[in-house]
Motif scaffolding. Structure first.
Motif, PDB file in Angstrom:
ATOM      1  N   LEU A 274      16.732  -0.690   5.924  1.00  0.00           N
ATOM      2  CA  LEU A 274      17.227  -0.561   4.556  1.00  0.00           C
ATOM      3  C   LEU A 274      16.277   0.306   3.735  1.00  0.00           C
ATOM      4  N   THR A 275      16.862   1.140   2.886  1.00  0.00           N
ATOM      5  CA  THR A 275      16.101   1.827   1.857  1.00  0.00           C
ATOM      6  C   THR A 275      16.342   1.089   0.556  1.00  0.00           C
ATOM      7  N   VAL A 276      15.269   0.654  -0.095  1.00  0.00           N
ATOM      8  CA  VAL A 276      15.385  -0.256  -1.240  1.00  0.00           C
ATOM      9  C   VAL A 276      14.506   0.233  -2.389  1.00  0.00           C
ATOM     10  N   GLY A 277      14.756  -0.366  -3.551  1.00  0.00           N
ATOM     11  CA  GLY A 277      13.841  -0.217  -4.677  1.00  0.00           C
ATOM     12  C   GLY A 277      13.034  -1.486  -4.790  1.00  0.00           C
ATOM     13  N   ASP A 278      13.488  -2.416  -5.640  1.00  0.00           N
ATOM     14  CA  ASP A 278      12.878  -3.738  -5.718  1.00  0.00           C
ATOM     15  C   ASP A 278      13.690  -4.715  -4.876  1.00  0.00           C
ATOM     16  N   VAL A 279      12.997  -5.747  -4.347  1.00  0.00           N
ATOM     17  CA  VAL A 279      13.629  -6.746  -3.478  1.00  0.00           C
ATOM     18  C   VAL A 279      13.272  -8.136  -3.980  1.00  0.00           C
ATOM     19  N   ALA A 280      14.255  -9.039  -3.941  1.00  0.00           N
ATOM     20  CA  ALA A 280      14.007 -10.437  -4.290  1.00  0.00           C
ATOM     21  C   ALA A 280      14.919 -11.306  -3.441  1.00  0.00           C
ATOM     22  N   PHE A 281      14.582 -12.592  -3.369  1.00  0.00           N
ATOM     23  CA  PHE A 281      15.376 -13.547  -2.594  1.00  0.00           C
ATOM     24  C   PHE A 281      15.739 -14.741  -3.462  1.00  0.00           C
ATOM     25  N   THR A 282      16.931 -15.288  -3.235  1.00  0.00           N
ATOM     26  CA  THR A 282      17.239 -16.646  -3.633  1.00  0.00           C
ATOM     27  C   THR A 282      17.181 -17.482  -2.355  1.00  0.00           C
ATOM     28  N   ASP A 283      17.520 -18.756  -2.428  1.00  0.00           N
ATOM     29  CA  ASP A 283      17.526 -19.575  -1.217  1.00  0.00           C
ATOM     30  C   ASP A 283      18.606 -19.122  -0.230  1.00  0.00           C
ATOM     31  N   SER A 284      19.623 -18.430  -0.725  1.00  0.00           N
ATOM     32  CA  SER A 284      20.762 -18.096   0.141  1.00  0.00           C
ATOM     33  C   SER A 284      21.100 -16.610   0.188  1.00  0.00           C
ATOM     34  N   ALA A 285      20.358 -15.772  -0.541  1.00  0.00           N
ATOM     35  CA  ALA A 285      20.727 -14.357  -0.605  1.00  0.00           C
ATOM     36  C   ALA A 285      19.495 -13.470  -0.724  1.00  0.00           C
ATOM     37  N   MET A 286      19.627 -12.237  -0.214  1.00  0.00           N
ATOM     38  CA  MET A 286      18.660 -11.180  -0.473  1.00  0.00           C
ATOM     39  C   MET A 286      19.294 -10.229  -1.480  1.00  0.00           C
ATOM     40  N   VAL A 287      18.512  -9.840  -2.489  1.00  0.00           N
ATOM     41  CA  VAL A 287      18.997  -8.993  -3.565  1.00  0.00           C
ATOM     42  C   VAL A 287      18.062  -7.792  -3.681  1.00  0.00           C
TER      43      VAL A 287
END
Length: 445
Positions: A274-287
């Motif tokens: 993946l090419t990304v900018g900022d990355v964050a996680f919830t308990d059930s998802a990657m954003v």
């Protein structure tokens, strides 16, 4: 020779880091973000937490052309609130203080800090290196009694470290070792709480990177963003604001290639493709976003169980630069600088759902915000304002959609770390701004 070397080392650690560092913080640690185009040397700051650092603005080159701002800031495409509408938070009713710690003079010497809270409620207490102590040491502190269980000294030398995971079984501190010539080697210092011992991990299969961003995922892996493209300065440099700062609103963003690594197997290194900018996680998802430190582009959400993805336009604004990013539950938080106008700066902290619905945008002059809590958790947004009129720390309660003011002043030193859901850290100045008191609080329902 040995005595001379020791004296040089003592001089090197006699003070906190200098004013020109830009440590971000990221995942639930309250800390100030630089509000203009940042230099390339600030990457390790995007880890979950930030060590003590005095706040300063770092400018890239800008030209002689003066920016011509519009008459007033444009309204966000969302329900909007200003800091003036905040209610004063009341201790004992809205929140309670779990513990606090004061460093009286951080301009004179390095100090001791609350570096976050473990999953089982103990504070990671860091005793920083300073004139009479060459190396940092750590303790697990009971916030109720202040009793400290000092840990064996980790082999970090005098390199800076940031806690990225504070679990019941292990503590993970990250650092960058600049030893390759082409970039930096990511280093994890892991404390096994059962064995009572530290170990050091590097991943030979992980590309060297400096700067880098890293976040712990809910699967126990560490997700590392390796620089891919960097936004360019416009030909001729940035336009100049009347005050002399560069006007970099609507800057071209930076992108990264996303990798993940195991914290138990140094050979388990994965290119996530993946090419990304900022990355964050919830308990059930990657954003993640398309880019960072500039126009964010689209926001992408991947369900970790099914692998299904969807994307949406966050409607941040035509000139908004993404400076901080986080996610928890079904909420996404984006902190942005959107230009300077005749009636002040346009700084925004935007809250959306993971489906792209607008929840609220806090718009004001000199405000930024990050999620409290560790990666993927938290139910409060810590906002910091540096404006003369509304300066202080604020708390936005995501569950109750209410804005509270915690303090009317902000320390010059950025302090914090990952904390469990419902808790938050903030800092206030002492000793005429030379020092800082850190506070650990908990929301009351």
């Amino acid at each position: 020779m040995v005595n001379e070397l020791k004296e040089l080392m003592r001089q090197n650690v006699a003070s906190p880091p200098p004013d020109d560092l830009d440590l971000q913080a990221v995942l639930g640690a309250g800390r100030r973000r630089v509000r203009v185009r940042r230099s390339a040397g600030a990457g390790a700051a995007a880890l979950a937490t930030a060590a003590v650092v005095t706040v300063a603005v770092t400018l890239l080159p800008h030209g002689g052309q003066q920016a011509t701002p519009a008459d007033h800031r444009p309204a966000p495409d969302a329900p909007t609130v200003r800091l003036a509408g905040a209610a004063d938070a009341v201790a004992g009713r809205d929140y309670r203080v779990l513990t606090s710690y004061t460093n009286d003079n951080l301009d004179r010497d390095n100090g001791q800090y609350l570096d976050g809270v473990t999953d089982d409620g103990l504070v990671l207490f860091r005793d920083g290196p300073r004139s009479d102590q060459l190396y940092p040491r750590f303790a697990l502190m009971d916030p109720g009694t202040g009793a400290k269980d000092w840990l064996p000294r980790p082999h970090v030398g005098q390199n800076q470290t940031w806690p990225v995971s504070l679990g019941r079984e292990r503590l993970v501190l990250l650092g960058l070792r600049n030893d390759t010539g082409d970039g930096g080697t990511l280093v994890a210092h892991v404390f096994d709480r059962t064995a009572g011992a530290w170990s050091t991990i590097t991943w030979p299969g992980l590309p060297d990177a400096d700067p880098f961003h890293a976040v712990a995922g809910p699967d126990g892996r560490l997700y590392v963003s390796v620089p891919f493209t960097q936004g360019k300065i416009p030909e001729g440099g940035w336009p100049t604001q009347p005050g002399g700062d560069a006007e970099d609103a609507d800057a071209e963003g930076d992108t990264y290639r996303l990798w993940s690594v195991s914290l138990t197997d140094v050979g388990d290194v994965r290119d996530e493709g993946l090419t990304v900018g900022d990355v964050a996680f919830t308990d059930s998802a990657m954003v993640w976003t398309d880019s960072s430190n500039g126009a964010a582009g689209q926001v992408h959400v991947r369900d970790l169980a099914s692998g299904e993805e969807h994307s949406f336009d966050p409607h941040s604004g035509e000139r908004c630069n993404l400076l901080a990013f986080g996610a928890t539950g079904d909420r996404i938080v984006m902190s942005q600088y959107c230009g300077t106008y005749d009636d002040g700066r346009d700084d925004r902290v935007q809250v959306l759902t993971t489906d792209g619905d607008q929840v609220v945008t806090v718009q004001d002059d000199g405000v930024d915000g990050v999620l409290a809590g560790r990666s993927g958790s938290g139910d409060a947004l810590v906002l910091t304002s540096y404006s003369r009129e509304a300066g202080g720390t604020y708390l936005y309660d995501l569950d109750r959609d209410r804005l509270l003011r915690l303090s009317d002043a902000v320390a010059r030193f950025s302090l914090g770390g990952p904390v469990p859901a419902g808790q938050f850290l903030w800092s206030t100045p002492v000793n005429h701004g030379h020092g800082s008191t850190q506070w650990l609080g908990e929301l009351l329902r």
